[in-house]
Design a protein around this motif. Structure first.
Motif, PDB file in Angstrom:
ATOM      1  N   VAL A   1      42.101  33.676  23.708  1.00 54.29           N
ATOM      2  CA  VAL A   1      41.337  33.792  24.945  1.00 54.29           C
ATOM      3  C   VAL A   1      42.282  34.287  26.039  1.00 54.29           C
ATOM      4  O   VAL A   1      43.267  33.629  26.356  1.00 54.29           O
ATOM      5  N   LEU A   2      41.966  35.458  26.589  1.00 57.38           N
ATOM      6  CA  LEU A   2      42.807  36.045  27.629  1.00 57.38           C
ATOM      7  C   LEU A   2      42.359  35.556  28.996  1.00 57.38           C
ATOM      8  O   LEU A   2      41.166  35.490  29.275  1.00 57.38           O
ATOM      9  N   ASN A   3      43.324  35.226  29.841  1.00 51.37           N
ATOM     10  CA  ASN A   3      42.982  34.780  31.194  1.00 51.37           C
ATOM     11  C   ASN A   3      43.732  35.565  32.269  1.00 51.37           C
ATOM     12  O   ASN A   3      43.705  35.206  33.429  1.00 51.37           O
ATOM     13  N   THR A   4      44.409  36.628  31.872  1.00 59.66           N
ATOM     14  CA  THR A   4      45.071  37.520  32.819  1.00 59.66           C
ATOM     15  C   THR A   4      44.724  38.961  32.457  1.00 59.66           C
ATOM     16  O   THR A   4      44.469  39.262  31.295  1.00 59.66           O
ATOM     17  N   PRO A   5      44.746  39.849  33.438  1.00 59.11           N
ATOM     18  CA  PRO A   5      44.450  41.256  33.144  1.00 59.11           C
ATOM     19  C   PRO A   5      45.509  41.854  32.217  1.00 59.11           C
ATOM     20  O   PRO A   5      46.675  41.453  32.245  1.00 59.11           O
TER      21      PRO A   5
ATOM     22  N   PRO B   1      39.638  40.292  31.685  1.00 58.56           N
ATOM     23  CA  PRO B   1      38.945  39.304  30.864  1.00 58.56           C
ATOM     24  C   PRO B   1      37.920  38.512  31.680  1.00 58.56           C
ATOM     25  O   PRO B   1      38.095  38.309  32.887  1.00 58.56           O
ATOM     26  N   ALA B   2      36.878  38.067  31.022  1.00 55.36           N
ATOM     27  CA  ALA B   2      35.806  37.321  31.686  1.00 55.36           C
ATOM     28  C   ALA B   2      36.345  36.063  32.368  1.00 55.36           C
ATOM     29  O   ALA B   2      35.920  35.725  33.477  1.00 55.36           O
ATOM     30  N   LEU B   3      37.270  35.365  31.738  1.00 53.36           N
ATOM     31  CA  LEU B   3      37.834  34.144  32.309  1.00 53.36           C
ATOM     32  C   LEU B   3      38.562  34.443  33.623  1.00 53.36           C
ATOM     33  O   LEU B   3      38.433  33.706  34.598  1.00 53.36           O
ATOM     34  N   PHE B   4      39.305  35.522  33.665  1.00 51.27           N
ATOM     35  CA  PHE B   4      39.992  35.941  34.887  1.00 51.27           C
ATOM     36  C   PHE B   4      38.974  36.297  35.970  1.00 51.27           C
ATOM     37  O   PHE B   4      39.121  35.913  37.127  1.00 51.27           O
ATOM     38  N   LEU B   5      37.934  37.041  35.602  1.00 47.76           N
ATOM     39  CA  LEU B   5      36.910  37.438  36.566  1.00 47.76           C
ATOM     40  C   LEU B   5      36.162  36.244  37.138  1.00 47.76           C
ATOM     41  O   LEU B   5      35.792  36.250  38.312  1.00 47.76           O
ATOM     42  N   ALA B   6      35.951  35.221  36.324  1.00 49.71           N
ATOM     43  CA  ALA B   6      35.258  34.026  36.803  1.00 49.71           C
ATOM     44  C   ALA B   6      36.039  33.368  37.942  1.00 49.71           C
ATOM     45  O   ALA B   6      35.451  32.894  38.911  1.00 49.71           O
TER      46      ALA B   6
ATOM     47  N   GLY C   1      31.082  39.733  29.822  1.00 48.62           N
ATOM     48  CA  GLY C   1      31.313  39.802  31.260  1.00 48.62           C
ATOM     49  C   GLY C   1      32.633  40.457  31.628  1.00 48.62           C
ATOM     50  O   GLY C   1      32.902  40.707  32.790  1.00 48.62           O
ATOM     51  N   SER C   2      33.455  40.750  30.647  1.00 53.34           N
ATOM     52  CA  SER C   2      34.723  41.419  30.903  1.00 53.34           C
ATOM     53  C   SER C   2      34.479  42.925  31.040  1.00 53.34           C
ATOM     54  O   SER C   2      33.400  43.420  30.720  1.00 53.34           O
ATOM     55  N   PHE C   3      35.497  43.637  31.520  1.00 54.02           N
ATOM     56  CA  PHE C   3      35.389  45.089  31.555  1.00 54.02           C
ATOM     57  C   PHE C   3      36.760  45.749  31.508  1.00 54.02           C
ATOM     58  O   PHE C   3      37.780  45.128  31.775  1.00 54.02           O
ATOM     59  N   ARG C   4      36.729  47.028  31.112  1.00 54.51           N
ATOM     60  CA  ARG C   4      37.939  47.844  31.048  1.00 54.51           C
ATOM     61  C   ARG C   4      37.765  48.997  32.024  1.00 54.51           C
ATOM     62  O   ARG C   4      36.689  49.567  32.148  1.00 54.51           O
ATOM     63  N   LEU C   5      38.839  49.347  32.721  1.00 55.03           N
ATOM     64  CA  LEU C   5      38.783  50.394  33.729  1.00 55.03           C
ATOM     65  C   LEU C   5      39.970  51.335  33.578  1.00 55.03           C
ATOM     66  O   LEU C   5      41.102  50.895  33.428  1.00 55.03           O
ATOM     67  N   TYR C   6      39.677  52.630  33.598  1.00 56.59           N
ATOM     68  CA  TYR C   6      40.710  53.656  33.705  1.00 56.59           C
ATOM     69  C   TYR C   6      40.713  54.096  35.158  1.00 56.59           C
ATOM     70  O   TYR C   6      39.651  54.355  35.727  1.00 56.59           O
ATOM     71  N   PHE C   7      41.882  54.184  35.784  1.00 56.70           N
ATOM     72  CA  PHE C   7      41.933  54.582  37.186  1.00 56.70           C
ATOM     73  C   PHE C   7      43.172  55.425  37.467  1.00 56.70           C
ATOM     74  O   PHE C   7      44.146  55.404  36.717  1.00 56.70           O
ATOM     75  N   LYS C   8      43.080  56.175  38.545  1.00 57.26           N
ATOM     76  CA  LYS C   8      44.201  56.985  39.014  1.00 57.26           C
ATOM     77  C   LYS C   8      44.474  56.610  40.464  1.00 57.26           C
ATOM     78  O   LYS C   8      43.649  55.988  41.130  1.00 57.26           O
ATOM     79  N   THR C   9      45.629  57.012  40.923  1.00 61.87           N
ATOM     80  CA  THR C   9      46.013  56.775  42.309  1.00 61.87           C
ATOM     81  C   THR C   9      47.089  57.779  42.690  1.00 61.87           C
ATOM     82  O   THR C   9      47.772  58.316  41.813  1.00 61.87           O
ATOM     83  N   ASN C  10      47.212  58.031  43.973  1.00 58.00           N
ATOM     84  CA  ASN C  10      48.294  58.887  44.457  1.00 58.00           C
ATOM     85  C   ASN C  10      49.585  58.088  44.591  1.00 58.00           C
ATOM     86  O   ASN C  10      50.648  58.660  44.743  1.00 58.00           O
ATOM     87  N   ASN C  11      49.470  56.771  44.560  1.00 58.70           N
ATOM     88  CA  ASN C  11      50.626  55.880  44.634  1.00 58.70           C
ATOM     89  C   ASN C  11      51.101  55.521  43.233  1.00 58.70           C
ATOM     90  O   ASN C  11      50.519  55.914  42.238  1.00 58.70           O
TER      91      ASN C  11
END
Length: 94
Positions: A4-8, A28-33, A61-71
């Motif tokens: 069970v994961l509780n950190t991103p 993870p859902a636990l982290f989001l809660a 309830g968990s999710f995965r995200l791909y993101f970009k940033t200029n930083n």
């Protein structure tokens, strides 16, 4: 038994040909809660760039995200961790 994961879970991906860097983070859902408000605030930052196709939601309830940033991607991720630590500290004072 499943862990069970509780950190991103955070990774930096580098495009094989262009060298462009993309952040991938699994919440993870636990982290989001516990940190839903922090994650919402973090995602609303102008420097975090993602589209609808960059988001995958899971039934738990968990999710995965791909993101970009200029930083720096690490800097953006560590900002999230700081926000959650500050939230944890504020909540433990009560």
């Amino acid at each position: 038994m499943a862990e069970v994961l509780n950190t991103p879970q955070f990774q930096i991906l580098t495009h094989q040909y262009t060298g462009e860097k993309t952040g991938r983070i699994y919440f993870p859902a636990l982290f989001l809660a516990e940190f839903h408000e922090c994650v919402t605030q973090w995602l609303q930052q102008r420097e975090i760039i993602f589209g609808k196709t960059d988001l995958k939601r899971y039934e738990d309830g968990s999710f995965r995200l791909y993101f970009k940033t200029n930083n720096n991607l690490d800097k953006i991720y560590f900002r999230l961790l700081r926000m959650t630590e500050e939230s944890r500290t504020e909540n433990s004072q009560y």
